[in-house]
Design a protein around this motif. Structure first.
Motif, mmCIF file in Angstrom:
data_model
loop_
_atom_site.group_PDB
_atom_site.id
_atom_site.type_symbol
_atom_site.label_atom_id
_atom_site.label_comp_id
_atom_site.label_asym_id
_atom_site.label_seq_id
_atom_site.Cartn_x
_atom_site.Cartn_y
_atom_site.Cartn_z
ATOM 1 N N LYS A 140 0.820 -1.330 -0.423
ATOM 2 C CA LYS A 140 0.030 0.160 -0.263
ATOM 3 C C LYS A 140 0.768 1.335 -0.231
ATOM 4 O O LYS A 140 0.263 2.204 -0.714
ATOM 5 N N ILE A 141 1.890 1.135 0.649
ATOM 6 C CA ILE A 141 2.916 2.512 0.717
ATOM 7 C C ILE A 141 4.010 2.460 -0.883
ATOM 8 O O ILE A 141 4.882 3.119 -0.319
ATOM 9 N N GLY A 142 3.916 1.555 -1.451
ATOM 10 C CA GLY A 142 5.107 1.253 -2.661
ATOM 11 C C GLY A 142 5.855 0.760 -2.165
ATOM 12 O O GLY A 142 6.697 0.964 -3.082
ATOM 13 N N LEU A 143 6.480 0.312 -1.542
ATOM 14 C CA LEU A 143 7.620 -0.358 -0.993
ATOM 15 C C LEU A 143 7.868 -1.588 -1.319
ATOM 16 O O LEU A 143 9.462 -2.000 -1.747
ATOM 17 N N VAL A 144 7.024 -3.206 -1.055
ATOM 18 C CA VAL A 144 6.838 -3.675 -2.715
ATOM 19 C C VAL A 144 5.267 -4.444 -3.156
ATOM 20 O O VAL A 144 4.397 -3.512 -2.954
ATOM 21 N N GLU A 145 5.521 -5.010 -4.226
ATOM 22 C CA GLU A 145 4.334 -5.641 -5.022
ATOM 23 C C GLU A 145 4.749 -6.929 -5.635
ATOM 24 O O GLU A 145 5.387 -7.340 -5.558
ATOM 25 N N LEU A 146 3.487 -7.078 -6.268
ATOM 26 C CA LEU A 146 3.705 -8.887 -6.388
ATOM 27 C C LEU A 146 4.702 -8.875 -7.409
ATOM 28 O O LEU A 146 3.838 -7.897 -8.476
ATOM 29 N N THR A 147 5.452 -10.061 -8.419
ATOM 30 C CA THR A 147 5.948 -10.437 -9.492
ATOM 31 C C THR A 147 5.124 -10.687 -10.203
ATOM 32 O O THR A 147 5.522 -11.037 -11.486
ATOM 33 N N GLY A 148 4.047 -11.093 -9.843
ATOM 34 C CA GLY A 148 3.319 -12.245 -10.947
ATOM 35 C C GLY A 148 3.747 -13.398 -11.047
ATOM 36 O O GLY A 148 2.557 -13.912 -11.508
ATOM 37 N N ARG A 149 3.871 -14.072 -10.381
ATOM 38 C CA ARG A 149 5.046 -15.596 -10.276
ATOM 39 C C ARG A 149 4.691 -16.279 -8.976
ATOM 40 O O ARG A 149 4.517 -15.128 -8.054
ATOM 41 N N VAL A 150 4.633 -17.185 -9.156
ATOM 42 C CA VAL A 150 4.440 -18.365 -7.627
ATOM 43 C C VAL A 150 6.469 -18.579 -7.012
ATOM 44 O O VAL A 150 6.559 -18.806 -8.620
ATOM 45 N N THR A 151 5.845 -18.861 -6.261
ATOM 46 C CA THR A 151 6.877 -20.074 -5.408
ATOM 47 C C THR A 151 6.669 -20.614 -4.668
ATOM 48 O O THR A 151 5.666 -20.762 -4.240
ATOM 49 N N LYS A 152 7.491 -22.028 -3.971
ATOM 50 C CA LYS A 152 6.694 -22.750 -3.127
ATOM 51 C C LYS A 152 6.961 -22.264 -1.659
ATOM 52 O O LYS A 152 8.087 -21.987 -1.687
ATOM 53 N N SER A 153 5.768 -22.617 -1.364
ATOM 54 C CA SER A 153 6.228 -22.964 0.238
ATOM 55 C C SER A 153 6.951 -23.658 1.278
ATOM 56 O O SER A 153 7.288 -24.192 0.286
#
Length: 100
Positions: free
Chosen positions: A68-81
């Motif tokens: 929300k404050i613009g420091l991170v964003e989703l890449t649109g990819r997934v990774t394994k948990s």
């Protein structure tokens, strides 16, 4: 920046609001998460938790706030948990400054 987010619900008792005002753990979480993504690149929630020493739930709560404050964003990819399931991948968003 953590002052932008309520730490107690509107219907919580006054004591909960007072306690929320006294605690600033979220800013410590913000710093750890942002530092992790800057140093190690894009990661999922569990990958960030492992590298920062935070609990996965702590990371999961902070990521949308950081977005929300613009420091991170989703890449649109997934990774394994940690459990092998797919989870969303997050990345640091560099701050761009205008050159004068």
């Amino acid at each position: 920046m953590t002052y932008l987010f309520n730490r107690a619900r509107s219907l919580d008792p006054v004591t909960s609001h007072a306690a929320a005002d006294q605690v600033d753990f979220a800013s410590q979480h913000f710093e750890k998460i942002v530092d992790c993504l800057q140093r190690f690149g894009a990661r999922g929630k569990d990958g960030i938790a492992e590298l920062t020493g935070l609990d996965g739930n702590q990371v999961a709560r902070r990521l949308p706030e950081l977005a929300k404050i613009g420091l991170v964003e989703l890449t649109g990819r997934v990774t394994k948990s940690k459990s092998g399931r797919a989870e969303r991948e997050w990345r640091f968003v560099p701050v761009q400054r205008e050159l004068i």
